[in-house]
Design an enzyme around this catalytic site. Structure first.
Site, short mmCIF file in Angstrom:
data_model
loop_
_atom_site.label_atom_id
_atom_site.label_comp_id
_atom_site.label_asym_id
_atom_site.label_seq_id
_atom_site.Cartn_x
_atom_site.Cartn_y
_atom_site.Cartn_z
N TYR A 199 -1.63 -46.94 5.37
CA TYR A 199 -2.59 -47.46 4.38
C TYR A 199 -2.65 -48.98 4.40
O TYR A 199 -3.70 -49.56 4.65
CB TYR A 199 -2.19 -46.95 2.98
CG TYR A 199 -3.12 -47.45 1.91
CD1 TYR A 199 -4.42 -46.95 1.82
CD2 TYR A 199 -2.73 -48.42 1.01
CE1 TYR A 199 -5.30 -47.41 0.85
CE2 TYR A 199 -3.59 -48.88 0.04
CZ TYR A 199 -4.87 -48.38 -0.04
OH TYR A 199 -5.73 -48.85 -0.99
N ILE A 200 -1.52 -49.64 4.18
CA ILE A 200 -1.55 -51.11 4.18
C ILE A 200 -1.36 -51.64 5.60
O ILE A 200 -1.86 -52.71 5.95
CB ILE A 200 -0.51 -51.72 3.19
CG1 ILE A 200 -0.81 -53.18 2.91
CG2 ILE A 200 0.91 -51.54 3.68
CD1 ILE A 200 -2.10 -53.46 2.19
N ARG A 204 4.63 -43.23 15.88
CA ARG A 204 5.11 -41.94 16.41
C ARG A 204 4.12 -41.44 17.48
O ARG A 204 2.91 -41.68 17.38
CB ARG A 204 5.24 -40.92 15.28
CG ARG A 204 6.45 -41.21 14.39
CD ARG A 204 6.44 -40.33 13.18
NE ARG A 204 5.22 -40.54 12.40
CZ ARG A 204 4.85 -39.80 11.37
NH1 ARG A 204 5.58 -38.78 10.98
NH2 ARG A 204 3.74 -40.07 10.72
N PRO A 205 4.66 -40.74 18.46
CA PRO A 205 3.82 -40.35 19.60
C PRO A 205 2.64 -39.46 19.21
O PRO A 205 2.72 -38.66 18.28
CB PRO A 205 4.80 -39.56 20.49
CG PRO A 205 6.15 -40.01 20.07
CD PRO A 205 6.07 -40.35 18.62
N THR A 245 0.52 -36.33 19.88
CA THR A 245 0.79 -35.01 20.47
C THR A 245 -0.50 -34.20 20.36
O THR A 245 -1.45 -34.62 19.67
CB THR A 245 1.90 -34.27 19.68
OG1 THR A 245 1.39 -34.00 18.35
CG2 THR A 245 3.17 -35.10 19.59
N SER A 262 9.63 -53.33 4.59
CA SER A 262 8.53 -52.71 3.84
C SER A 262 8.79 -52.84 2.35
O SER A 262 9.70 -52.23 1.81
CB SER A 262 8.42 -51.23 4.23
OG SER A 262 7.26 -50.69 3.64
N PHE A 272 6.13 -55.01 -0.56
CA PHE A 272 4.71 -55.08 -0.94
C PHE A 272 4.39 -54.47 -2.30
O PHE A 272 3.29 -53.97 -2.52
CB PHE A 272 3.83 -54.45 0.16
CG PHE A 272 4.21 -54.91 1.53
CD1 PHE A 272 4.06 -56.25 1.89
CD2 PHE A 272 4.76 -54.04 2.46
CE1 PHE A 272 4.44 -56.71 3.15
CE2 PHE A 272 5.15 -54.48 3.72
CZ PHE A 272 4.98 -55.81 4.07
N LYS A 331 14.99 -49.90 -1.63
CA LYS A 331 14.44 -51.14 -1.03
C LYS A 331 15.44 -52.29 -1.19
O LYS A 331 15.58 -53.13 -0.30
CB LYS A 331 13.10 -51.48 -1.68
CG LYS A 331 11.99 -50.49 -1.29
CD LYS A 331 10.60 -50.99 -1.61
CE LYS A 331 9.54 -50.07 -1.00
NZ LYS A 331 8.16 -50.50 -1.20
N PRO A 348 5.56 -41.13 -10.01
CA PRO A 348 4.29 -41.81 -10.32
C PRO A 348 4.16 -42.24 -11.78
O PRO A 348 3.66 -43.34 -12.05
CB PRO A 348 3.23 -40.75 -9.96
CG PRO A 348 3.90 -39.91 -8.93
CD PRO A 348 5.34 -39.85 -9.33
P1 NAP Z 1 1.83 -44.88 4.63
O1 NAP Z 1 0.39 -45.11 4.83
O2 NAP Z 1 2.21 -43.67 3.83
O3 NAP Z 1 2.60 -44.74 6.03
C1 NAP Z 1 2.63 -45.79 7.00
C2 NAP Z 1 2.91 -45.23 8.39
O4 NAP Z 1 4.27 -44.82 8.46
C3 NAP Z 1 2.13 -43.99 8.77
O5 NAP Z 1 0.84 -44.32 9.18
C4 NAP Z 1 2.99 -43.43 9.89
O6 NAP Z 1 2.68 -44.09 11.12
C5 NAP Z 1 4.40 -43.87 9.50
N1 NAP Z 1 5.13 -42.67 9.03
C6 NAP Z 1 4.75 -41.80 8.06
N2 NAP Z 1 5.66 -40.81 7.94
C7 NAP Z 1 6.62 -41.07 8.85
C8 NAP Z 1 7.80 -40.41 9.24
N3 NAP Z 1 8.18 -39.27 8.66
N4 NAP Z 1 8.57 -40.96 10.22
C9 NAP Z 1 8.17 -42.09 10.82
N5 NAP Z 1 7.05 -42.76 10.51
C10 NAP Z 1 6.29 -42.26 9.54
O7 NAP Z 1 2.52 -46.21 4.01
P2 NAP Z 1 1.92 -47.11 2.83
O8 NAP Z 1 1.49 -46.25 1.70
O9 NAP Z 1 0.95 -48.08 3.41
O10 NAP Z 1 3.23 -47.88 2.33
C11 NAP Z 1 3.71 -49.04 2.99
C12 NAP Z 1 4.47 -49.92 1.98
O11 NAP Z 1 3.55 -50.37 0.97
C13 NAP Z 1 5.60 -49.20 1.25
O12 NAP Z 1 6.69 -50.09 1.09
C14 NAP Z 1 5.01 -48.87 -0.09
O13 NAP Z 1 6.00 -48.76 -1.10
C15 NAP Z 1 4.08 -50.04 -0.33
N6 NAP Z 1 2.92 -49.72 -1.21
C16 NAP Z 1 2.62 -50.59 -2.18
C17 NAP Z 1 1.54 -50.32 -3.01
C18 NAP Z 1 1.17 -51.31 -4.11
O14 NAP Z 1 0.26 -51.03 -4.89
N7 NAP Z 1 1.83 -52.44 -4.20
C19 NAP Z 1 0.78 -49.15 -2.85
C20 NAP Z 1 1.12 -48.28 -1.82
C21 NAP Z 1 2.21 -48.58 -0.99
P3 NAP Z 1 2.65 -43.31 12.54
O15 NAP Z 1 2.03 -41.98 12.28
O16 NAP Z 1 1.82 -44.22 13.35
O17 NAP Z 1 4.06 -43.24 13.00
#
Ligand code: NAP
Length: 378
Positions: free
Chosen positions: A27-28, A48-49, A51, A124, A126, A146, A272
């Protein structure tokens, strides 16, 4: 080619640091990858690869990244040698892994230690400035994970920057106002008067690329705290009503109710509500002393709201009547942060730097930030 134009890609320059992003397809992370390319960095994504079972969206995203010059490195988070090799190719590592993978970042830390070449690591984060807030227990347990990564980074002597981005604006505004659904009501958490701090995702990403490369932010916490991005739920709803010409019934979920839910709901559903409490009810804003910070955000992320709100809201015209503020960021010395944790943070000093003075070449970023607020809230 189209993707290149979309992000205004610059040629990667020989001087610009090389950046490796974990979670870059997320997402970010997606915004960060595009911002990194935009600012001329040779950019690598560890993912991740692919498939035969991979989601077509993921396959397409890999293609899009390749088309804008991103180097994709496919691997799992437990492939130590592969991560070391990836780390050796770059100068800066940014992790945008989702909350469940936060503990796995120890593998990145180990690889950075072995590689020995990294000038900056951004784990990570944010969200809230986790060393400075106390939230409801379910969220607190998440923040502890964290915090542990922060301490591991420091113990390893890795140069770092910790980014507190506060609430992701598109994400939470979508969650609150549900602009893509037909509805007559809006849920208000608590009184709705507490001010939250919401930063637009694209700006979060651009600032992050900037601070990852700024010598002044080494071993510091950087808080994205734009005064004019501070808004209450009731103000947001009023702006939305003005924009749409509609009126919405406010349905309040009172603070006691949120607290009770955080105590009674099973894990992970208790998270949440705890985040919403931290973001919109028991807000930790203290602007005059710049101590930090509301929001929550984090966890809602992967499992919960994301499934009910649109993933990436398409840019839409015109926004709420929220005006852009001067970009300000706050850099806090990590030492002071540690003192804060032991409860004696009253004498904390913090430094606020206005963008036009600190990022002298950054009027473009300032402009971008204004545009982001003006044109891309939805
Ligand atoms: P996300 O979209 O849920 O995931 C990021 C990437 O991590 C995925 O695209 C995937 O990449 C990889 N991933 C997912 N599951 C995995 C697994 N089981 N093993 C290995 N890799 C995996 O992440 P996000 O929501 O952007 O969160 C990123 C950070 O932003 C976090 O620290 C979160 O707490 C923070 N955040 C903050 C806010 C805010 O409002 N401040 C909101 C949301 C998130 P691949 O498939 O390419 O491997």
């Amino acid at each position: 080619m189209e993707a290149k134009e979309e992000v205004g890609t610059m040629e990667a320059s020989a001087e610009a640091s090389k950046i490796l992003i974990f979670g870059g397809t997320g997402y970010i992370g997606k915004y960060m990858v595009k911002a990194s390319i935009k600012y001329g960095h040779q950019t690598f994504v560890y993912t991740r690869p692919i498939t035969p079972q991979s989601n077509p969206d993921k396959v397409n995203l890999h293609k899009e990244f390749a088309s804008i010059g991103v180097t994709i490195i496919q691997g799992e988070l437990d492939e130590h040698d592969k991560i070391v090799d990836a780390v050796r190719r770059v100068d800066v590592v940014i992790s945008a892994l989702p909350f469940p993978q936060v503990p796995d970042q120890v593998n990145i830390i180990e690889a950075i230690k072995v590689a020995g070449n990294i000038k900056r690591f951004l784990p990570s984060e944010f969200g809230v400035e986790e060393d400075r807030v106390t939230t409801l227990p379910p969220f607190e347990a998440c923040l502890d994970k964290k915090r542990k990564i922060r301490r591991a980074v420091e113990a390893a002597g890795i140069p770092y920057t910790y980014v507190s981005a506060n609430g992701f604006a598109a994400y939470f505004v979508n969650y609150l106002l549900r602009p893509h659904e037909e509805h007559e009501d809006v849920v208000v958490y608590g009184s709705g008067k507490a001010k939250a701090l919401l930063n637009y995702e694209e700006d979060v990403a651009e600032y992050t690329i900037k601070v990852a490369n700024d010598p002044r932010t080494c071993n510091r916490i950087v808080i994205y705290q734009m005064p004019k991005n501070i808004v209450s739920q009731l103000e947001l709803i009023a702006l939305w009503e003005k924009k749409t010409g509609r009126s919405f019934k406010r349905i309040h979920v009172h603070e006691e109710e949120l607290v009770k839910l955080s105590e009674t709901l099973p894990f992970p559903d208790n998270i949440p509500v705890s985040i919403l409490h931290s973001l919109f009810v028991k807000v930790f804003l203290d602007f005059p002393s710049l101590v930090m910070a509301p929001t929550a955000a984090m966890l809602i992320l992967s499992r919960h709201c994301k499934t009910t709100s649109p993933a990436l809201p398409p840019p839409r015209s015109p926004p709420l009547d929220v005006k852009a503020s001067a970009l300000k960021w706050v850099a806090l010395d990590s030492l002071l942060t540690h003192r804060g944790r032991s409860g004696s943070n009253n004498n904390q000093e913090s430094k606020t730097v206005e963008a036009d003075r600190s990022f002298s070449a950054d009027s473009a970023l300032e402009k971008r930030f204004k545009e982001a607020l003006e044109f891309s809230w939805w």
